[in-house]
Design a protein around this motif. Structure first.
Motif, mmCIF file in Angstrom:
data_model
loop_
_atom_site.group_PDB
_atom_site.id
_atom_site.type_symbol
_atom_site.label_atom_id
_atom_site.label_comp_id
_atom_site.label_asym_id
_atom_site.label_seq_id
_atom_site.Cartn_x
_atom_site.Cartn_y
_atom_site.Cartn_z
ATOM 1 N N VAL A 192 1.016 -1.213 -0.024
ATOM 2 C CA VAL A 192 0.006 -0.069 0.015
ATOM 3 C C VAL A 192 1.020 1.318 0.013
ATOM 4 C CG1 VAL A 192 -2.013 -1.112 1.186
ATOM 5 C CG2 VAL A 192 -0.268 0.126 2.538
ATOM 6 N N THR A 193 0.134 2.237 -0.381
ATOM 7 C CA THR A 193 0.935 3.374 -0.467
ATOM 8 C C THR A 193 1.129 4.397 0.804
ATOM 9 O OG1 THR A 193 0.524 3.628 -2.967
ATOM 10 C CG2 THR A 193 1.427 5.623 -2.002
ATOM 11 N N ASP A 194 2.083 4.692 1.298
ATOM 12 C CA ASP A 194 1.960 5.675 2.632
ATOM 13 C C ASP A 194 1.785 7.052 2.297
ATOM 14 O OD1 ASP A 194 4.576 6.425 2.112
ATOM 15 O OD2 ASP A 194 5.478 5.461 3.906
ATOM 16 N N SER A 195 2.051 8.055 3.422
ATOM 17 C CA SER A 195 1.763 9.447 3.254
ATOM 18 C C SER A 195 2.792 9.973 2.534
ATOM 19 C CB SER A 195 1.638 10.125 4.753
ATOM 20 O OG SER A 195 0.526 9.664 5.402
ATOM 21 N N ASP A 196 3.742 9.425 2.301
ATOM 22 C CA ASP A 196 5.107 9.933 1.720
ATOM 23 C C ASP A 196 5.115 9.395 0.171
ATOM 24 O OD1 ASP A 196 5.885 11.495 3.824
ATOM 25 O OD2 ASP A 196 7.179 9.574 4.620
ATOM 26 N N GLY A 197 4.176 8.566 -0.152
ATOM 27 C CA GLY A 197 4.005 8.043 -1.603
ATOM 28 C C GLY A 197 4.866 6.756 -1.512
ATOM 29 N N GLN A 198 5.439 6.142 -0.545
ATOM 30 C CA GLN A 198 6.252 5.081 -0.762
ATOM 31 C C GLN A 198 5.397 3.761 -0.506
ATOM 32 O OE1 GLN A 198 9.156 5.473 2.581
ATOM 33 N NE2 GLN A 198 10.545 6.883 1.534
ATOM 34 N N GLN A 199 5.941 2.618 -1.376
ATOM 35 C CA GLN A 199 5.139 1.347 -1.135
ATOM 36 C C GLN A 199 5.496 0.758 0.185
ATOM 37 O OE1 GLN A 199 2.655 0.053 -3.465
ATOM 38 N NE2 GLN A 199 2.793 2.252 -3.775
ATOM 39 N N ILE A 200 4.526 0.504 0.897
ATOM 40 C CA ILE A 200 4.775 -0.533 2.021
ATOM 41 C C ILE A 200 4.246 -1.754 1.970
ATOM 42 C CG2 ILE A 200 4.264 -0.420 4.672
ATOM 43 C CD1 ILE A 200 6.063 1.703 3.599
ATOM 44 N N GLN A 201 4.925 -2.841 2.286
ATOM 45 C CA GLN A 201 4.543 -4.005 2.498
ATOM 46 C C GLN A 201 3.496 -4.128 3.509
ATOM 47 O OE1 GLN A 201 5.363 -7.099 0.488
ATOM 48 N NE2 GLN A 201 3.454 -7.677 1.568
ATOM 49 N N LEU A 202 2.335 -4.742 3.291
ATOM 50 C CA LEU A 202 1.144 -4.738 4.238
ATOM 51 C C LEU A 202 1.627 -5.876 5.118
ATOM 52 C CD1 LEU A 202 -1.323 -3.169 5.299
ATOM 53 C CD2 LEU A 202 -2.534 -4.566 3.729
#
Length: 606
Positions: A192-202
């Motif tokens: 998913v995309t965090d507040s900084d636009g980075q992709q985070i593994q859920l």
């Protein structure tokens, strides 16, 4: 020094920095030593049946039989703990999956071959047993042990029947095992995309942090992606949960209990009215939860408040964030009120690699404290740099220090403590941390954040766990009355309960109906209510300790040292809390109300 902030993606277990892992060589130096110990316990377990029919012959035979059986369990627990901890550090590792499977099979053998113990003791004539206890000093230390067996006399089956049930223990554990493998290993979560636009593994760990995001879109994406993943397997999760419920109801029925709840509470000698009183008091104070939820909607300035909006701090980006090293420092300061002896054991846990800190691929989700009578207490974490994880560290440390005191002050027979009081030790620490933070933080913004965090914790521990307890009772009652526990059936009831608890101010998001599929504690029959009762009791104890009330700390430490040497309700009465009454719950809700008042006042001025 390794900082968790430098870890961007989940590492493989082999790549996790060693200082952030637990040292299991203190249990067994290597796997070969475990395998040797396993064989020894296996051999000893096979010999237990030779004791059958001997216990009532004399007082000495009774003592010898009890001590031999307890000795095998003592050695088995060490074997089991090693296998379990090894497996939990990477649930994908087939070798340690095998170790756990072997240990569970061995547990069934130990249980089966010692199943005669309670029935055989119950066949000893009352006058004969009284004579044994009076005349033979070595039996004195087993008074409480024997009293607990005699208390459940009406629910113990003949030896052969107990042996058959014990032999099926491995099979009956299958629903929980299947759930664990599915949720921890087989589910594949998206990024998913965090507040900084980075992709985070859920993952289970990142999910909780993403729900704290100030960005509603981030919270929504994490929420919907999580439940979409679980929803793909909702029928499988319903099947495993139904299997667990049927097991509990079957065990209760054959042991002549009116319900699985009665059977579960009887194991710790807890009156059913404790459970009922909790639900009644929570229902009587739902207006406070609705008031808090309405405040959240107003402060967040959202036209519609969703379930994924209930965890983000009301004051915006968290005002307090801790690295793991900083959290240890704060924990020591918060717990200093417990005195130097208590603090020395906390430092040992922190400094002797008793904690597995970092989340890695395949690692069991959540957090816990574990161990056995002959091991150090160990803590599993999946660390994130936030206040919630500081609370988790303090919470699990409460369990571990409780274990240390119990095991160093009680013989093995009383060297553990019932689940009912276990959560009191951990949540007393949480309450002490809250008190410490409110005493040391003067900035209104920070105080508001701490108060918000406390209220969220209360919501999650008292209100939410009681909601879980109601749901757990519903699914067991439904199965007992012949209802099929399909995914749709149980989801419908879960959604109804959720709406009742949170009120009209929260949108009834359809995804939340599947929350039951995420809760591993539903595979620990009638466990969750104890989080709520424990938190409320801990609130009373912590207030006495923090205010340095005369004798409060000493009584509390005595409670930690008592293990299972007396019945749980009596243990807590000695510590200063009568949990057979509603008073302790009313005091907890009063504190919640007072802190809600303070938060509302602060937020008006900010």
């Amino acid at each position: 020094m390794f900082l968790l902030a430098t870890i961007k993606t989940l590492p493989e277990r082999k790549d996790t920095p060693e200082p952030l892992t637990w040292d299991l060589t203190k249990i067994f130096p290597d796997d070969a030593a475990w395998e040797t110990a396993f064989q020894q316990v296996q051999t000893q377990a096979q010999q237990l049946t030779k004791l059958q029919g001997t216990l009532g012959k004399s007082a000495k035979s009774l003592v010898d039989g009890i001590e031999t059986i307890l000795s095998v369990y003592r050695q088995f627990e060490k074997v089991y703990v090693y296998a379990s901890l090894k497996n939990d550090q990477d649930t994908r590792d087939s070798k340690y999956q095998g170790y756990v499977a072997q240990a569970q099979s061995l547990a069934a053998v130990v249980d089966t071959n010692s199943a005669f113990l309670d029935p055989e003791i119950l066949t000893i004539p009352t006058t004969t047993l009284a004579t044994y206890r009076e005349a033979y000093p070595d039996l004195k230390q087993y008074d409480q042990f024997l009293d607990q067996i005699l208390a459940n006399k009406a629910h113990v089956l003949p030896t052969k029947a107990e042996e058959l049930i014990a032999a099926a223990g491995d099979v009956m554990a299958n629903p929980e095992q299947t759930y664990g493998v599915l949720s921890n290993s087989d589910l594949k979560f998206p990024t998913v995309t965090d507040s900084d636009g980075q992709q985070i593994q859920l993952s289970a760990g990142t999910y909780s942090k993403l729900l704290e995001s100030p960005n509603q879109n981030v919270r929504k994406e994490a929420f919907q992606a999580t439940y979409k993943t679980f929803g793909q397997f909702k029928n499988t999760f319903a099947s495993t949960l139904a299997g667990e419920v049927k097991r509990n109801n079957y065990q209760a029925k054959v042991h002549a209990y009116p319900s699985a709840r009665d059977a579960a509470l009887a194991q710790n000698h807890i009156p059913v009215n404790v459970y009922d009183t909790l639900i009644q008091e929570v229902h009587a104070h739902l207006d406070l939860l609705h008031r808090y939820v309405m405040l959240r909607k107003r402060i967040l300035q959202v036209s519609t408040l969703h379930m994924y909006d209930l965890y983000t701090p009301l004051t915006g980006t968290p005002a307090l964030s801790y690295t793991y090293q900083e959290a240890q420092t704060e924990a020591l300061k918060a717990l200093a009120v417990m005195g130097p002896d208590y603090l020395s054991h906390v430092k040992d846990i922190f400094n002797q690699r008793n904690i597995d800190v970092v989340e890695n691929k395949g690692k069991r989700t959540g957090a816990y404290s574990g161990g056995s009578y002959d091991t150090d207490p160990y803590i599993l974490l999946n660390w994130q740099d936030n206040l919630d994880n500081l609370y988790t560290l303090v919470h699990e440390t409460g369990h571990s220090v409780h274990s240390w005191y119990t095991r160093h002050n009680q013989p093995y027979v009383y060297g553990d403590y019932p689940i009912f009081v276990a959560e009191i030790a951990s949540t007393t620490n949480e309450n002490l941390l809250t008190d410490y933070l409110l005493k040391t933080q003067t900035d209104p913004q920070v105080r508001a954040y701490i108060l918000n965090y406390y209220l969220d914790g209360f919501k999650g521990t008292v209100y939410r766990q009681t909601q879980f307890a109601e749901f757990e009772q519903f699914i067991h009652d439904s199965d007992q009355h012949g209802k099929a526990l399909t995914a749709d059936y149980i989801s419908k009831e879960y959604l109804r309960l959720n709406q009742q608890y949170y009120g009209a101010a929260v949108e009834s998001d359809p995804e939340i109906a599947l929350e039951w599929a995420r809760i591993p504690h539903f595979y620990m029959d009638f466990y969750v209510y104890q989080y709520a009762t424990g938190f409320a009791a801990a609130s009373t104890l912590a207030q006495g300790i923090a205010s340095e009330k005369d004798g409060a700390r000493e009584h509390y430490l005595d409670f930690l040292k008592s293990g299972s040497s007396q019945m749980p309700i009596a243990t807590m009465q000695t510590a200063g809390v009568d949990m057979s009454r509603a008073d302790y719950l009313e005091k907890a809700f009063k504190l919640f109300s007072d802190r809600l008042d303070e938060l509302e006042s602060l937020l008006v001025r900010l």
